[in-house]
Design a protein around this motif. Structure first.
Motif, PDB file in Angstrom:
ATOM      1  N   ILE A  94      26.571  43.198  28.924  1.00 56.38           N
ATOM      2  CA  ILE A  94      26.511  42.318  27.756  1.00 56.38           C
ATOM      3  C   ILE A  94      27.105  40.946  28.076  1.00 56.38           C
ATOM      4  N   ASN A  95      28.139  40.925  28.906  1.00 61.76           N
ATOM      5  CA  ASN A  95      28.772  39.656  29.281  1.00 61.76           C
ATOM      6  C   ASN A  95      28.039  38.955  30.417  1.00 61.76           C
ATOM      7  N   ASP A  96      26.886  39.520  30.813  1.00 61.89           N
ATOM      8  CA  ASP A  96      26.047  38.896  31.835  1.00 61.89           C
ATOM      9  C   ASP A  96      26.863  38.569  33.087  1.00 61.89           C
ATOM     10  N   THR A  97      27.587  39.588  33.558  1.00 66.74           N
ATOM     11  CA  THR A  97      28.465  39.401  34.709  1.00 66.74           C
ATOM     12  C   THR A  97      27.641  39.267  35.984  1.00 66.74           C
ATOM     13  N   SER A 302      55.641  37.101  28.852  1.00 66.60           N
ATOM     14  CA  SER A 302      55.601  37.144  27.390  1.00 66.60           C
ATOM     15  C   SER A 302      54.475  36.261  26.859  1.00 66.60           C
ATOM     16  N   THR A 303      54.298  35.092  27.462  1.00 64.20           N
ATOM     17  CA  THR A 303      53.213  34.192  27.052  1.00 64.20           C
ATOM     18  C   THR A 303      51.855  34.805  27.364  1.00 64.20           C
ATOM     19  N   ILE A 304      51.730  35.429  28.518  1.00 66.28           N
ATOM     20  CA  ILE A 304      50.484  36.107  28.877  1.00 66.28           C
ATOM     21  C   ILE A 304      50.142  37.166  27.837  1.00 66.28           C
ATOM     22  N   PHE A 305      51.141  37.922  27.414  1.00 67.70           N
ATOM     23  CA  PHE A 305      50.900  38.981  26.436  1.00 67.70           C
ATOM     24  C   PHE A 305      50.418  38.395  25.107  1.00 67.70           C
ATOM     25  N   ASP A 306      51.066  37.350  24.634  1.00 66.01           N
ATOM     26  CA  ASP A 306      50.683  36.745  23.347  1.00 66.01           C
ATOM     27  C   ASP A 306      49.265  36.183  23.396  1.00 66.01           C
ATOM     28  N   TRP A 307      48.949  35.451  24.451  1.00 66.19           N
ATOM     29  CA  TRP A 307      47.613  34.873  24.560  1.00 66.19           C
ATOM     30  C   TRP A 307      46.568  35.934  24.903  1.00 66.19           C
ATOM     31  N   GLY A 308      46.979  36.971  25.586  1.00 73.68           N
ATOM     32  CA  GLY A 308      46.060  38.072  25.847  1.00 73.68           C
ATOM     33  C   GLY A 308      45.611  38.743  24.565  1.00 73.68           C
ATOM     34  N   LEU A 309      46.557  38.964  23.662  1.00 78.75           N
ATOM     35  CA  LEU A 309      46.204  39.552  22.361  1.00 78.75           C
ATOM     36  C   LEU A 309      45.251  38.643  21.589  1.00 78.75           C
ATOM     37  N   LEU A 310      45.461  37.336  21.696  1.00 76.82           N
ATOM     38  CA  LEU A 310      44.563  36.398  21.025  1.00 76.82           C
ATOM     39  C   LEU A 310      43.145  36.514  21.587  1.00 76.82           C
ATOM     40  N   GLN A 315      37.338  38.696  21.157  1.00 71.58           N
ATOM     41  CA  GLN A 315      36.254  39.525  21.696  1.00 71.58           C
ATOM     42  C   GLN A 315      36.706  40.989  21.704  1.00 71.58           C
ATOM     43  N   PRO A 316      36.780  41.636  20.537  1.00 70.90           N
ATOM     44  CA  PRO A 316      37.407  42.960  20.485  1.00 70.90           C
ATOM     45  C   PRO A 316      36.552  44.102  21.028  1.00 70.90           C
ATOM     46  N   PHE A 317      35.225  43.977  21.008  1.00 67.95           N
ATOM     47  CA  PHE A 317      34.384  45.117  21.347  1.00 67.95           C
ATOM     48  C   PHE A 317      33.992  45.178  22.815  1.00 67.95           C
ATOM     49  N   PHE A 318      33.518  44.080  23.374  1.00 65.33           N
ATOM     50  CA  PHE A 318      33.044  44.098  24.758  1.00 65.33           C
ATOM     51  C   PHE A 318      33.831  43.156  25.660  1.00 65.33           C
ATOM     52  N   GLY A 319      34.878  42.550  25.160  1.00 65.26           N
ATOM     53  CA  GLY A 319      35.765  41.757  25.970  1.00 65.26           C
ATOM     54  C   GLY A 319      35.124  40.525  26.584  1.00 65.26           C
ATOM     55  N   LEU A 320      35.770  40.017  27.614  1.00 64.99           N
ATOM     56  CA  LEU A 320      35.326  38.789  28.279  1.00 64.99           C
ATOM     57  C   LEU A 320      34.568  39.050  29.563  1.00 64.99           C
ATOM     58  N   GLY A 321      34.536  40.303  30.004  1.00 64.61           N
ATOM     59  CA  GLY A 321      34.004  40.550  31.344  1.00 64.61           C
ATOM     60  C   GLY A 321      34.931  39.924  32.373  1.00 64.61           C
ATOM     61  N   PHE A 322      34.345  39.268  33.373  1.00 68.46           N
ATOM     62  CA  PHE A 322      35.143  38.592  34.393  1.00 68.46           C
ATOM     63  C   PHE A 322      35.215  37.081  34.152  1.00 68.46           C
ATOM     64  N   LEU A 341      46.715  45.609  29.306  1.00 69.79           N
ATOM     65  CA  LEU A 341      46.258  44.435  28.563  1.00 69.79           C
ATOM     66  C   LEU A 341      44.959  43.887  29.154  1.00 69.79           C
ATOM     67  N   LEU A 342      44.884  43.833  30.479  1.00 68.67           N
ATOM     68  CA  LEU A 342      43.698  43.267  31.126  1.00 68.67           C
ATOM     69  C   LEU A 342      42.458  44.119  30.876  1.00 68.67           C
ATOM     70  N   ILE A 343      42.627  45.431  30.818  1.00 65.51           N
ATOM     71  CA  ILE A 343      41.489  46.314  30.524  1.00 65.51           C
ATOM     72  C   ILE A 343      40.905  45.965  29.157  1.00 65.51           C
ATOM     73  N   ALA A 344      41.766  45.803  28.152  1.00 66.76           N
ATOM     74  CA  ALA A 344      41.294  45.459  26.808  1.00 66.76           C
ATOM     75  C   ALA A 344      40.666  44.068  26.777  1.00 66.76           C
ATOM     76  N   MET A 345      41.230  43.125  27.525  1.00 70.90           N
ATOM     77  CA  MET A 345      40.682  41.770  27.553  1.00 70.90           C
ATOM     78  C   MET A 345      39.316  41.727  28.221  1.00 70.90           C
ATOM     79  N   ARG A 346      39.153  42.432  29.309  1.00 73.00           N
ATOM     80  CA  ARG A 346      37.900  42.358  30.070  1.00 73.00           C
ATOM     81  C   ARG A 346      36.777  43.202  29.471  1.00 73.00           C
ATOM     82  N   PHE A 347      37.115  44.389  28.985  1.00 72.10           N
ATOM     83  CA  PHE A 347      36.066  45.333  28.598  1.00 72.10           C
ATOM     84  C   PHE A 347      36.116  45.750  27.136  1.00 72.10           C
TER      85      PHE A 347
END
Length: 461
Positions: A94-97, A302-310, A315-322, A341-347
């Motif tokens: 979906i993210n056309d990786t 801590s900043t990574i975590f806050d911005w990661g949640l944002l 993109q809550p369902f399919f994330g950002l891909g790469f 956190l990265l798993i949720a962000m990417r996928f």
């Protein structure tokens, strides 16, 4: 009749399991060899490592056999991990990786392949003991090389592998010293991975070999694991080791306390609430400040975590891909030191949920098994649970990929036999039928009624 203590540190083995043949299946030996010696090569447009080539050959037969019930009944973790990978490939499409086939091939092979090798070949007490022994041997053999690298900055294993024709080794990273020593990489892709490799061995060697080796041998192996992790100078690996040692100490000090684990959980929750009420920072920020080597690293994570949640909210369902993730301009690097956190962000959140529930279900289900009548298997269960808990916490402060990513879920798979062992319909590795005669282990008889404890000592009348 004297009651058996639920947890003791013994100076000598309680049972003669070290006298029983503890053989490691050849595929597991090949798999771990490809982990510790991660050579790779180019095949057309594909970059293949030894471990990926091995898993390409073996993953389909293992998957088919799992569906056929050759490794016991299908478990919730089997299904959830499969759904995780299915969602990952969907998110990548979906993210056309770019290079989606190669990306999925590496992720799917390393994740499911590692899990299936552990699930398929570590099926009983003897193979689990053999695995723990091999971990002990590997960290003991690698430690002198790691000490040399820490003092000189020369990655001996990588330098030797680089001299071999037609193959390549991991890049020898130029990383700033910490605590006055070079961060040891050994043969892994990053010092963090070498540290995590040692952390796997802590509980597996000290508790998993409780009925096999004496206390001083297990203490030496634990010391090797601790020193190996420290030489990586990685907060994630050291956190994993310290957490495991803390749980071991708690279990030993309160071994007569019936609800010691419930009390520990309540204590942790009370500490969390107390920190939240007493501090002007969140408990996560407080934890990060003590779980890193500098205030700068703590603030960065801590900043990574806050911005990661944002980014997850966007993109809550399919994330950002790469794709690159949204962050402040001054954050010059896209690195994210938090595996979960990265798993949720990417996928996407579903991929994260399938993974974390599969991981958590295995921990919960195995912790519910009662092995009080089988002290050796009870020790193996404790070792696996402590190892996986320590690893789960460590992954909140580090990211993993490649060989160590595969090994992480191999460790999860290697404990799944504890879900069904001793139950009706449990499938174990083939065992020899008949007595074992040994001059050093007399009066051993085979017990057909309880194959889990295959050998029991006759009581002197």
């Amino acid at each position: 009749m004297r009651a058996t203590k639920p947890f003791t540190i013994q100076s000598r083995p309680a049972l003669s399991h070290n006298r029983m043949p503890a053989t490691l299946p050849i595929p597991v030996f090949v798999y771990l060899s490809s982990i510790i010696l991660p050579i790779s090569f180019e095949l057309g447009s594909f970059h293949l490592s030894a471990i990926r080539l091995f898993l390409i050959v073996i993953i389909i037969p293992l998957g088919v056999n799992l569906l056929r019930g050759c490794y016991g009944k299908l478990l919730a973790t089997d299904l959830l991990f499969t759904l995780h990978i299915a969602w990952v490939i969907t998110a990548l499409i979906i993210n056309d990786t770019p290079g989606v086939i190669q990306s999925f091939g590496s992720i799917g092979l390393e994740f499911l392949g590692g899990y299936l090798v552990g699930r398929a070949y570590i099926r009983d007490q003897k193979s689990f003991v053999a695995l723990c022994k091999l971990f002990g041997v590997l960290i003991a053999v690698c430690l002198p090389v790691a000490l040399f690298e820490a003092l000189t900055g020369i990655a001996v294993v990588i330098a030797v592998l680089d001299q071999l024709p037609w193959i390549s080794a991991p890049t020898d990273l130029e990383i700033q010293r910490r605590l006055g020593i070079e961060r040891v990489q050994l043969s892994f892709e990053h010092p963090i991975h070498w540290g995590l490799f040692n952390s796997f061995a802590a509980a597996l060697c000290f508790i998993g070999l409780k009925t096999t080796y004496s206390l001083w041998i297990r203490s030496v192996l634990l010391g090797c694991a601790v020193l190996g992790s420290v030489l990586s100078v990685s907060s994630g690996a050291i956190i994993s080791i310290l957490l495991q040692m803390g749980i071991i100490a708690w279990a030993y000090i309160f071994h007569n306390l019936h609800r010691k684990w419930l009390i520990l959980l309540i204590t942790i929750l009370a500490a969390y609430v107390s920190v939240d009420l007493a501090s002007n920072r969140t408990p996560l920020q407080v934890f990060m400040s003590y779980a890193t080597f500098s205030a700068h690293s703590a603030y960065w994570r801590s900043t990574i975590f806050d911005w990661g949640l944002l980014n997850i909210q966007m993109q809550p369902f399919f994330g950002l891909g790469f794709k690159d993730w949204l962050r402040p301009e001054w954050m010059h690097t896209p690195s994210i030191d938090n595996f979960w956190l990265l798993i949720a962000m990417r996928f996407g959140v579903p991929a994260f949920s399938f993974l974390i529930f599969g991981y958590g279900w295995a921990l919960w289900r195995i912790s519910q098994r009662n092995f009080d009548h089988l002290p050796a298997i009870k020790a193996h269960r404790q070792a696996w649970i402590i190892c996986v808990i320590g690893l789960g916490f460590a992954l909140t402060t580090v990211h993993i990929w490649g060989a160590i990513y595969s090994l992480t879920f191999f460790i999860v798979g290697s404990g799944m036999w504890l879900v069904t062992t001793g139950t009706k319909g449990a499938v174990t590795a083939p065992t020899k039928v008949g007595p074992i005669i040994s001059p050093r282990a007399p009066n051993l008889t085979y017990c057909r009624t309880n194959p889990t404890l295959a050998y029991s000592r006759r009581r002197n009348r």
